[in-house]
Write a protein that holds these residues in place. Structure first.
Motif, PDB file in Angstrom:
ATOM      1  N   GLY A   1       0.003  14.201 -40.597  1.00 55.39           N
ATOM      2  CA  GLY A   1       0.103  13.828 -42.005  1.00 55.39           C
ATOM      3  C   GLY A   1       1.348  13.010 -42.284  1.00 55.39           C
ATOM      4  O   GLY A   1       1.297  12.002 -42.993  1.00 55.39           O
TER       5      GLY A   1
ATOM      6  N   HIS B   1      -6.039  15.633 -51.069  1.00 54.58           N
ATOM      7  CA  HIS B   1      -6.136  14.534 -50.101  1.00 54.58           C
ATOM      8  C   HIS B   1      -6.283  13.195 -50.837  1.00 54.58           C
ATOM      9  O   HIS B   1      -5.634  12.210 -50.478  1.00 54.58           O
TER      10      HIS B   1
ATOM     11  N   THR C   1       2.708  17.068 -46.932  1.00 52.76           N
ATOM     12  CA  THR C   1       1.997  18.136 -46.221  1.00 52.76           C
ATOM     13  C   THR C   1       2.228  19.467 -46.916  1.00 52.76           C
ATOM     14  O   THR C   1       3.289  19.708 -47.490  1.00 52.76           O
TER      15      THR C   1
ATOM     16  N   LYS D   1       1.993  10.916 -45.615  1.00 55.18           N
ATOM     17  CA  LYS D   1       1.384  11.828 -46.575  1.00 55.18           C
ATOM     18  C   LYS D   1       2.252  13.062 -46.710  1.00 55.18           C
ATOM     19  O   LYS D   1       2.949  13.449 -45.783  1.00 55.18           O
TER      20      LYS D   1
ATOM     21  N   GLU E   1      -1.890  15.976 -47.224  1.00 56.50           N
ATOM     22  CA  GLU E   1      -2.621  16.620 -46.137  1.00 56.50           C
ATOM     23  C   GLU E   1      -2.363  18.116 -46.290  1.00 56.50           C
ATOM     24  O   GLU E   1      -1.208  18.544 -46.311  1.00 56.50           O
TER      25      GLU E   1
ATOM     26  N   ARG F   1      -6.817  18.650 -41.038  1.00 60.64           N
ATOM     27  CA  ARG F   1      -5.589  18.154 -40.451  1.00 60.64           C
ATOM     28  C   ARG F   1      -4.841  19.376 -39.948  1.00 60.64           C
ATOM     29  O   ARG F   1      -4.483  20.237 -40.718  1.00 60.64           O
TER      30      ARG F   1
END
Length: 169
Positions: free
Chosen positions: A24, A52, A31, A29, A57, A18
């Motif tokens: 992300g 993950h 990061t 998500k 991410e 990513r």
């Protein structure tokens, strides 16, 4: 306590690439920028995969095709931008990262641009039973396995916050 490097390596197959914080975040998500020695590529991929699976991410600089082939001023500027842009800064503490020229520079930069609760040291224990990262554990929060399962962020006194899944810091 430290996370066993063998446990981190076991998650390498869950790793993803990513390159954008917005990708992300668009998927809700968390990061993070992963500071590590390139000599620990397998550990970095394993940690990326492990995190993950837990809703994160994780950016690894050598996966980014926009990085210069040879480190130079542009490399430093791109790393600085990623450290600022991503929500968290993770320092993967190993024998290699503790001896790196770049890793101390990166954590020093992060210390200047991020609040202390956005910097986490990930202490590891190698196959010989040696723990790496102790030097930083009283300066920053550290990532470890939570007693209730999953992962957590802990201060020097051991007070923690659960981080698995979509839970927040």
């Amino acid at each position: 306590m430290a996370i066993y490097q063998s446990d981190i390596r076991a998650s390498a197959s869950y790793s993803t690439v990513r390159k954008s914080a917005s990708e992300g975040r668009a998927q809700n998500k968390r990061t993070a920028f992963l500071c590590h020695s390139h000599l620990d590529a397998e550990l970095a991929k394993g940690l990326q995969g492990y995190l993950h699976r837990n809703g994160w991410e994780v950016y690894i600089d050598w996966e980014d095709g926009s990085m210069p082939e040879q480190p130079d001023r542009r490399t430093a500027e791109k790393i600085q931008a990623k450290i600022r842009d991503l929500e968290m800064f993770f320092f993967l503490a190993t024998q290699n990262s503790m001896g790196s020229r770049w890793c101390p520079w990166e954590i020093g930069y992060a210390d200047g641009v991020k609040s202390l609760n956005r910097i986490l040291v990930i202490p590891t224990r190698d196959g010989r039973g040696v723990t790496h990262g102790n030097e930083y554990l009283e300066l920053y929060r550290h990532l470890d396995e939570a007693s209730t399962g999953g992962i957590g962020s802990f201060d020097a006194a051991g007070k923690g916050i659960h981080l698995s899944g979509n839970q927040t810091l």
